[in-house]
Design a protein around this motif. Structure first.
Motif, PDB file in Angstrom:
ATOM      1  N   PRO A  23       0.815  -1.229   0.000  1.00  0.00           N
ATOM      2  CA  PRO A  23       0.000   0.000   0.000  1.00  0.00           C
ATOM      3  C   PRO A  23       0.847   1.279   0.000  1.00  0.00           C
ATOM      4  O   PRO A  23       0.549   2.217  -0.735  1.00  0.00           O
ATOM      5  N   THR A  24       1.884   1.306   0.807  1.00  0.00           N
ATOM      6  CA  THR A  24       2.762   2.480   0.845  1.00  0.00           C
ATOM      7  C   THR A  24       3.455   2.685  -0.491  1.00  0.00           C
ATOM      8  O   THR A  24       3.531   3.816  -0.992  1.00  0.00           O
ATOM      9  N   GLU A  25       3.939   1.607  -1.088  1.00  0.00           N
ATOM     10  CA  GLU A  25       4.618   1.697  -2.384  1.00  0.00           C
ATOM     11  C   GLU A  25       3.685   2.221  -3.463  1.00  0.00           C
ATOM     12  O   GLU A  25       4.071   3.074  -4.265  1.00  0.00           O
ATOM     13  N   ILE A  26       2.466   1.716  -3.491  1.00  0.00           N
ATOM     14  CA  ILE A  26       1.508   2.152  -4.512  1.00  0.00           C
ATOM     15  C   ILE A  26       1.214   3.641  -4.347  1.00  0.00           C
ATOM     16  O   ILE A  26       1.205   4.381  -5.326  1.00  0.00           O
ATOM     17  N   LYS A  27       0.978   4.069  -3.122  1.00  0.00           N
ATOM     18  CA  LYS A  27       0.652   5.480  -2.882  1.00  0.00           C
ATOM     19  C   LYS A  27       1.811   6.402  -3.243  1.00  0.00           C
ATOM     20  O   LYS A  27       1.598   7.506  -3.744  1.00  0.00           O
ATOM     21  N   GLN A  28       3.045   5.954  -3.028  1.00  0.00           N
ATOM     22  CA  GLN A  28       4.210   6.790  -3.314  1.00  0.00           C
ATOM     23  C   GLN A  28       4.635   6.711  -4.770  1.00  0.00           C
ATOM     24  O   GLN A  28       5.089   7.697  -5.341  1.00  0.00           O
ATOM     25  N   THR A  29       4.526   5.529  -5.353  1.00  0.00           N
ATOM     26  CA  THR A  29       5.095   5.304  -6.679  1.00  0.00           C
ATOM     27  C   THR A  29       4.082   5.356  -7.809  1.00  0.00           C
ATOM     28  O   THR A  29       4.414   5.747  -8.920  1.00  0.00           O
ATOM     29  N   PHE A  30       2.853   4.942  -7.562  1.00  0.00           N
ATOM     30  CA  PHE A  30       1.878   4.810  -8.633  1.00  0.00           C
ATOM     31  C   PHE A  30       0.622   5.643  -8.399  1.00  0.00           C
ATOM     32  O   PHE A  30      -0.491   5.119  -8.458  1.00  0.00           O
ATOM     33  N   PRO A  31       0.742   6.941  -8.173  1.00  0.00           N
ATOM     34  CA  PRO A  31      -0.484   7.707  -7.937  1.00  0.00           C
ATOM     35  C   PRO A  31      -1.383   7.801  -9.178  1.00  0.00           C
ATOM     36  O   PRO A  31      -2.593   7.851  -9.060  1.00  0.00           O
ATOM     37  N   ASN A  32      -0.798   7.813 -10.362  1.00  0.00           N
ATOM     38  CA  ASN A  32      -1.583   7.900 -11.603  1.00  0.00           C
ATOM     39  C   ASN A  32      -1.099   6.841 -12.592  1.00  0.00           C
ATOM     40  O   ASN A  32      -0.453   7.147 -13.586  1.00  0.00           O
ATOM     41  N   ILE A  33      -1.435   5.623 -12.308  1.00  0.00           N
ATOM     42  CA  ILE A  33      -0.944   4.496 -13.102  1.00  0.00           C
ATOM     43  C   ILE A  33      -1.267   4.649 -14.580  1.00  0.00           C
ATOM     44  O   ILE A  33      -0.407   4.459 -15.431  1.00  0.00           O
ATOM     45  N   LYS A  34      -2.493   4.996 -14.882  1.00  0.00           N
ATOM     46  CA  LYS A  34      -2.913   5.050 -16.283  1.00  0.00           C
ATOM     47  C   LYS A  34      -2.253   6.193 -17.046  1.00  0.00           C
ATOM     48  O   LYS A  34      -2.209   6.172 -18.273  1.00  0.00           O
ATOM     49  N   LYS A  35      -1.741   7.199 -16.336  1.00  0.00           N
ATOM     50  CA  LYS A  35      -1.032   8.280 -17.015  1.00  0.00           C
ATOM     51  C   LYS A  35       0.400   7.877 -17.354  1.00  0.00           C
ATOM     52  O   LYS A  35       1.002   8.402 -18.280  1.00  0.00           O
ATOM     53  N   ILE A  36       0.955   6.945 -16.586  1.00  0.00           N
ATOM     54  CA  ILE A  36       2.331   6.506 -16.800  1.00  0.00           C
ATOM     55  C   ILE A  36       2.389   5.348 -17.795  1.00  0.00           C
ATOM     56  O   ILE A  36       3.189   5.347 -18.715  1.00  0.00           O
ATOM     57  N   TRP A  37       1.543   4.336 -17.597  1.00  0.00           N
ATOM     58  CA  TRP A  37       1.518   3.161 -18.462  1.00  0.00           C
ATOM     59  C   TRP A  37       0.160   3.043 -19.131  1.00  0.00           C
ATOM     60  O   TRP A  37      -0.859   3.404 -18.559  1.00  0.00           O
ATOM     61  N   LYS A  38       0.174   2.468 -20.302  1.00  0.00           N
ATOM     62  CA  LYS A  38      -1.080   2.185 -20.989  1.00  0.00           C
ATOM     63  C   LYS A  38      -1.577   0.837 -20.490  1.00  0.00           C
ATOM     64  O   LYS A  38      -1.061  -0.210 -20.875  1.00  0.00           O
ATOM     65  N   CYS A  39      -2.539   0.894 -19.605  1.00  0.00           N
ATOM     66  CA  CYS A  39      -3.097  -0.355 -19.091  1.00  0.00           C
ATOM     67  C   CYS A  39      -4.607  -0.174 -18.931  1.00  0.00           C
ATOM     68  O   CYS A  39      -5.067   0.888 -18.533  1.00  0.00           O
ATOM     69  N   ARG A  88      -4.981 -14.269  -2.956  1.00  0.00           N
ATOM     70  CA  ARG A  88      -6.148 -13.528  -2.475  1.00  0.00           C
ATOM     71  C   ARG A  88      -5.713 -12.318  -1.644  1.00  0.00           C
ATOM     72  O   ARG A  88      -6.214 -11.214  -1.825  1.00  0.00           O
ATOM     73  N   GLU A  89      -4.774 -12.538  -0.740  1.00  0.00           N
ATOM     74  CA  GLU A  89      -4.277 -11.454   0.111  1.00  0.00           C
ATOM     75  C   GLU A  89      -3.642 -10.347  -0.729  1.00  0.00           C
ATOM     76  O   GLU A  89      -3.910  -9.161  -0.522  1.00  0.00           O
ATOM     77  N   LEU A  90      -2.829 -10.731  -1.699  1.00  0.00           N
ATOM     78  CA  LEU A  90      -2.162  -9.777  -2.582  1.00  0.00           C
ATOM     79  C   LEU A  90      -3.200  -8.975  -3.380  1.00  0.00           C
ATOM     80  O   LEU A  90      -3.136  -7.749  -3.465  1.00  0.00           O
ATOM     81  N   ASN A  91      -4.166  -9.681  -3.931  1.00  0.00           N
ATOM     82  CA  ASN A  91      -5.231  -9.034  -4.708  1.00  0.00           C
ATOM     83  C   ASN A  91      -6.017  -8.036  -3.851  1.00  0.00           C
ATOM     84  O   ASN A  91      -6.312  -6.927  -4.291  1.00  0.00           O
ATOM     85  N   GLU A  92      -6.375  -8.438  -2.629  1.00  0.00           N
ATOM     86  CA  GLU A  92      -7.156  -7.578  -1.744  1.00  0.00           C
ATOM     87  C   GLU A  92      -6.381  -6.339  -1.319  1.00  0.00           C
ATOM     88  O   GLU A  92      -6.939  -5.238  -1.269  1.00  0.00           O
ATOM     89  N   VAL A  93      -5.099  -6.494  -1.039  1.00  0.00           N
ATOM     90  CA  VAL A  93      -4.275  -5.344  -0.646  1.00  0.00           C
ATOM     91  C   VAL A  93      -4.195  -4.333  -1.784  1.00  0.00           C
ATOM     92  O   VAL A  93      -4.362  -3.134  -1.573  1.00  0.00           O
ATOM     93  N   ILE A  94      -3.963  -4.820  -2.986  1.00  0.00           N
ATOM     94  CA  ILE A  94      -3.877  -3.920  -4.141  1.00  0.00           C
ATOM     95  C   ILE A  94      -5.230  -3.248  -4.392  1.00  0.00           C
ATOM     96  O   ILE A  94      -5.311  -2.050  -4.570  1.00  0.00           O
ATOM     97  N   LYS A  95      -6.285  -4.048  -4.387  1.00  0.00           N
ATOM     98  CA  LYS A  95      -7.634  -3.525  -4.656  1.00  0.00           C
ATOM     99  C   LYS A  95      -8.025  -2.447  -3.655  1.00  0.00           C
ATOM    100  O   LYS A  95      -8.503  -1.383  -4.020  1.00  0.00           O
ATOM    101  N   SER A  96      -7.778  -2.713  -2.368  1.00  0.00           N
ATOM    102  CA  SER A  96      -8.178  -1.732  -1.347  1.00  0.00           C
ATOM    103  C   SER A  96      -7.322  -0.463  -1.425  1.00  0.00           C
ATOM    104  O   SER A  96      -7.795   0.619  -1.070  1.00  0.00           O
ATOM    105  N   THR A  97      -6.104  -0.581  -1.908  1.00  0.00           N
ATOM    106  CA  THR A  97      -5.226   0.587  -2.010  1.00  0.00           C
ATOM    107  C   THR A  97      -5.600   1.482  -3.183  1.00  0.00           C
ATOM    108  O   THR A  97      -5.566   2.712  -3.060  1.00  0.00           O
ATOM    109  N   ILE A  98      -5.974   0.886  -4.314  1.00  0.00           N
ATOM    110  CA  ILE A  98      -6.273   1.724  -5.491  1.00  0.00           C
ATOM    111  C   ILE A  98      -7.707   2.249  -5.493  1.00  0.00           C
ATOM    112  O   ILE A  98      -8.030   3.127  -6.270  1.00  0.00           O
ATOM    113  N   ASN A  99      -8.564   1.705  -4.637  1.00  0.00           N
ATOM    114  CA  ASN A  99      -9.958   2.179  -4.571  1.00  0.00           C
ATOM    115  C   ASN A  99     -10.144   3.238  -3.527  1.00  0.00           C
ATOM    116  O   ASN A  99      -9.495   3.524  -2.672  1.00  0.00           O
TER     117      ASN A  99
END
Length: 99
Positions: A23-39, A88-99
């Protein structure tokens, strides 16, 4: 190598610690994922990204922990299988962080 229960538990602990850091990494590194990568799907993109990062880190962790040389055989598919037990744990952590 990963049949050794001590190594397996140690690797499992490493994976759990890495998942807690996401969660910390996503918030610091990937605030606008779609602007950086085409996904099209941020969750799928970040899931694949972190599985790869955890796999790479686990390989380095095992080499260090066992003092094995880089030429030693460590089955990366076995590492991936262990990571997938935390799917499942990995998926839930990512999902809750980006939502």
């Amino acid at each position: 190598m990963l049949q050794d229960s001590t190594i397996r538990r140690s690797l499992d602990g490493y994976i759990k610690r890495r998942i807690k850091e996401i969660p910390t990494e996503i918030k610091q590194t990937f605030p606008n994922i779609k602007k950086i990568w085409k996904c099209g799907d941020e969750l799928d993109f970040l899931y694949g990204y972190y599985v790869g990062k955890i796999e790479e880190g686990a390989l380095h962790y095992l080499l260090k922990a066992t003092r094995a040389s880089a030429g030693s055989y460590i089955d990366t598919f076995e590492i991936r299988g262990i990571i997938e037990t935390h799917k499942r744990e990995l998926n839930e952590v990512i999902k809750s962080t980006i939502n």
